[in-house]
Design an enzyme around this catalytic site. Structure first.
Site, mmCIF file in Angstrom:
data_model
loop_
_atom_site.group_PDB
_atom_site.id
_atom_site.type_symbol
_atom_site.label_atom_id
_atom_site.label_comp_id
_atom_site.label_asym_id
_atom_site.label_seq_id
_atom_site.Cartn_x
_atom_site.Cartn_y
_atom_site.Cartn_z
ATOM 1 N N ARG A 206 0.818 -1.217 0.000
ATOM 2 C CA ARG A 206 0.000 0.000 0.000
ATOM 3 C C ARG A 206 0.846 1.261 0.000
ATOM 4 O O ARG A 206 0.381 2.326 -0.403
ATOM 5 C CB ARG A 206 -0.909 0.000 1.232
ATOM 6 C CG ARG A 206 -2.026 -1.041 1.187
ATOM 7 C CD ARG A 206 -2.761 -1.111 2.503
ATOM 8 N NE ARG A 206 -1.887 -1.567 3.573
ATOM 9 C CZ ARG A 206 -2.253 -1.633 4.854
ATOM 10 N NH1 ARG A 206 -3.470 -1.267 5.210
ATOM 11 N NH2 ARG A 206 -1.399 -2.062 5.764
ATOM 12 N N ARG A 207 2.095 1.151 0.437
ATOM 13 C CA ARG A 207 2.972 2.320 0.488
ATOM 14 C C ARG A 207 3.776 2.526 -0.799
ATOM 15 O O ARG A 207 4.508 3.494 -0.932
ATOM 16 C CB ARG A 207 3.938 2.192 1.674
ATOM 17 C CG ARG A 207 3.239 2.102 3.032
ATOM 18 C CD ARG A 207 4.246 1.988 4.169
ATOM 19 N NE ARG A 207 3.608 1.865 5.465
ATOM 20 C CZ ARG A 207 3.188 0.724 5.984
ATOM 21 N NH1 ARG A 207 3.336 -0.404 5.308
ATOM 22 N NH2 ARG A 207 2.603 0.690 7.176
ATOM 23 N N LYS B 42 -1.210 -17.198 6.411
ATOM 24 C CA LYS B 42 -1.642 -18.253 7.325
ATOM 25 C C LYS B 42 -2.683 -17.683 8.290
ATOM 26 O O LYS B 42 -2.351 -17.029 9.273
ATOM 27 C CB LYS B 42 -0.448 -18.814 8.105
ATOM 28 C CG LYS B 42 0.615 -19.459 7.208
ATOM 29 C CD LYS B 42 1.815 -19.936 7.999
ATOM 30 C CE LYS B 42 2.845 -20.603 7.079
ATOM 31 N NZ LYS B 42 4.038 -21.084 7.817
ATOM 32 N N SER C 35 10.897 -16.428 8.771
ATOM 33 C CA SER C 35 11.322 -15.433 7.790
ATOM 34 C C SER C 35 12.764 -14.978 7.951
ATOM 35 O O SER C 35 13.507 -14.860 6.972
ATOM 36 C CB SER C 35 10.390 -14.215 7.864
ATOM 37 O OG SER C 35 9.048 -14.595 7.652
ATOM 38 N N LYS D 215 -1.357 -24.460 13.425
ATOM 39 C CA LYS D 215 -0.207 -24.614 14.329
ATOM 40 C C LYS D 215 0.092 -23.310 15.067
ATOM 41 O O LYS D 215 0.754 -23.332 16.118
ATOM 42 C CB LYS D 215 1.028 -25.121 13.582
ATOM 43 C CG LYS D 215 1.469 -24.267 12.398
ATOM 44 C CD LYS D 215 2.334 -23.088 12.774
ATOM 45 C CE LYS D 215 2.509 -22.186 11.586
ATOM 46 N NZ LYS D 215 3.288 -20.960 11.881
ATOM 47 N N ASP E 130 6.079 -27.518 10.348
ATOM 48 C CA ASP E 130 5.816 -26.136 10.734
ATOM 49 C C ASP E 130 5.506 -26.040 12.226
ATOM 50 O O ASP E 130 5.864 -25.075 12.900
ATOM 51 C CB ASP E 130 4.647 -25.592 9.913
ATOM 52 C CG ASP E 130 4.659 -24.066 9.816
ATOM 53 O OD1 ASP E 130 5.555 -23.439 10.406
ATOM 54 O OD2 ASP E 130 3.773 -23.512 9.150
ATOM 55 N N ARG F 57 6.287 -15.160 16.109
ATOM 56 C CA ARG F 57 5.477 -14.130 16.775
ATOM 57 C C ARG F 57 4.412 -14.765 17.670
ATOM 58 O O ARG F 57 4.127 -14.260 18.755
ATOM 59 C CB ARG F 57 4.829 -13.223 15.720
ATOM 60 C CG ARG F 57 5.832 -12.389 14.944
ATOM 61 C CD ARG F 57 5.144 -11.444 13.976
ATOM 62 N NE ARG F 57 4.503 -12.144 12.871
ATOM 63 C CZ ARG F 57 5.107 -12.443 11.727
ATOM 64 N NH1 ARG F 57 6.367 -12.131 11.546
ATOM 65 N NH2 ARG F 57 4.453 -13.062 10.758
#
Length: 303
Positions: free
Chosen positions: A32-33, A80, A112, A163, A216, A227
């Site tokens: 969007r930026r 996800k 990541s 998960k 995973d 996170r």
């Protein structure tokens, strides 16, 4: 050379961009930026990969609907999560709006930051369109990023989504310093719960024993880079959910997924004891210690 447009400039989108760029593909990241117009970036794209958060999927799909998309364009979803209103998965949303285009799910034990560092990893691309999955496989496979194909996109997608709920529970387990035995029990029973939900949804149970399921689960539930793991860990340290999310880098999709999953499980009559306790924890109805006690004191039964 393949032209790949990646929607989403977060850590996951940029990591996948790095993988594809190293193969020599023409890769464009749009968010969007971005100063460039969406329609200009999409010109000539062979693969359009969405790496936005679940809350942004609807908006991206709506924008694309107003643009001329050729049937040969392959859509790849690397999100996800579950839609809070319909409980649909990202690929189901994409396929419903673009029935003429092949949709591929990309998911696996892919933290990541490790991908961006060039550390070895493996992932899965799944689709009912075998040819499309193979095109995406070739586009992203590299010496450091091994990609497998799979014919069960729903199972691959649900493995990566569900998960995240278990990762919150795992983080809380480590935050409470409950030990290896407790965590092994949690992950084993957590996988059983994921398979139970996935089978009811229509996925193949064996898919959940692969990279996008068990793989995973192990990666996300054992790394502070996750996170969702951080949400559980910090809740066990006494922090509030609001404060945790305010300082988190990126979105912890497991928070939203837990609420959607509890609603669906109740409607479908599926037993999800771990998910239920994670939901109560996120709602502030119970402490991490009390959640553990509730699971340990359940009625004894055969495994």
């Amino acid at each position: 050379m393949t032209k790949i447009v990646i929607i989403g400039a977060g850590v996951w989108g940029t990591a996948l961009s790095s993988v594809a760029s190293q193969k020599g593909h023409d890769v464009c990241i749009w968010s969007r930026r971005s100063e460039e117009r969406f329609e200009d970036v999409l010109v000539g794209a062979n693969i359009v990969l969405s790496a936005v958060s679940m809350s942004g999927v609807g908006s991206v799909v709506s924008q694309l609907q107003s643009l001329p998309i050729v049937p040969e364009t392959i859509f790849v979803t690397a999100t996800k999560g579950l839609d809070a209103t319909t409980t649909r998965t990202p690929s189901q949303i994409w396929q419903a709006e673009f029935p003429a285009n092949p949709v591929v799910v990309l998911s696996g034990p892919n933290l990541s930051k490790e991908i961006k560092q060039g550390l070895p990893a493996a992932s899965v691309v799944a689709s009912t369109n075998k040819k499309a999955a193979e095109v995406v496989q070739k586009a992203f496979s590299s010496p450091n990023f091994r990609v497998y194909t799979n014919p069960d996109p729903l199972g691959v997608e649900l493995g990566g989504t569900l998960k995240n709920v278990m990762a919150i529970a795992s983080g809380a387990c480590d935050g409470l310093q409950l030990g290896t035995n407790a965590k092994a029990a949690l992950l084993t029973r957590g996988l059983t719960e994921i398979i139970r939900v996935g089978a009811d949804w229509g996925a193949q149970p064996e898919t959940f024993y692969g990279l996008s399921g068990l793989g995973d689960l192990l990666a996300t539930c054992n790394s502070s880079l996750s996170r969702n793991y951080q949400v559980g860990y910090q809740l066990a340290q006494g922090k509030t959910l609001r404060d945790i999310l305010a300082h988190l880098e990126g979105t912890a999709e497991g928070v939203n997924t837990t609420a959607v999953l509890v609603e669906r499980a109740q409607r479908r009559g599926i037993s999800v004891p771990i998910t239920h306790q994670v939901y109560r924890l996120l709602q502030g109805e119970i402490t991490p210690q009390a959640a553990v006690e509730a699971l340990m004191l359940r009625d004894i039964k055969p495994e």
